[in-house]
Scaffold this motif. Sequence first.
Motif, PDB file in Angstrom:
ATOM      1  N   ARG A  47       0.765  -0.695  -0.207  1.00 20.45           N
ATOM      2  CA  ARG A  47       0.614  -0.090   0.181  1.00 20.45           C
ATOM      3  C   ARG A  47       0.812   1.384  -0.099  1.00 20.45           C
ATOM      4  O   ARG A  47       2.030   1.244   0.674  1.00 20.45           O
ATOM      5  N   GLY A  48       0.836   2.319  -0.614  1.00 18.47           N
ATOM      6  CA  GLY A  48       1.484   3.778  -0.381  1.00 18.47           C
ATOM      7  C   GLY A  48       0.628   4.158  -0.081  1.00 18.47           C
ATOM      8  O   GLY A  48      -0.504   4.204   1.221  1.00 18.47           O
ATOM      9  N   CYS A  49       0.863   5.718   0.031  1.00 21.27           N
ATOM     10  CA  CYS A  49      -0.718   6.926   1.185  1.00 21.27           C
ATOM     11  C   CYS A  49      -2.146   6.619   0.498  1.00 21.27           C
ATOM     12  O   CYS A  49      -2.312   6.792  -0.736  1.00 21.27           O
ATOM     13  N   GLY A  50      -2.839   7.154   1.164  1.00 27.18           N
ATOM     14  CA  GLY A  50      -4.314   7.076   0.733  1.00 27.18           C
ATOM     15  C   GLY A  50      -4.196   5.544   0.556  1.00 27.18           C
ATOM     16  O   GLY A  50      -4.528   4.321   1.463  1.00 27.18           O
ATOM     17  N   ARG A  51      -5.151   5.320  -0.378  1.00 24.82           N
ATOM     18  CA  ARG A  51      -5.896   4.425  -0.912  1.00 24.82           C
ATOM     19  C   ARG A  51      -4.874   3.582  -2.485  1.00 24.82           C
ATOM     20  O   ARG A  51      -5.224   3.282  -3.592  1.00 24.82           O
TER      21      ARG A  51
END
Length: 68
Positions: A47-51
């Motif tokens: 997962r990266g930032c946010g969604r």
Amino acid sequence: MPQISHIRLEQTDSTNRYLRELASKEQALATANDMIVVTAEYQTAGRGCGRNSWESERGKNLLFSLLS
């Protein structure tokens, strides 16, 4: 000086999820002076930032999560 524990995984879905699950199983996992780093050669559902999702070729990027 903090104690640093390193968990190296060949493959995982997410280093972040792995670390959260580990911490929930071990409530006294880290004291205020301890750090845990989980690294992986490959993630299948990073997962990266946010969604945002995180995609990487095997062995090409730094894939890690840190609990301090």
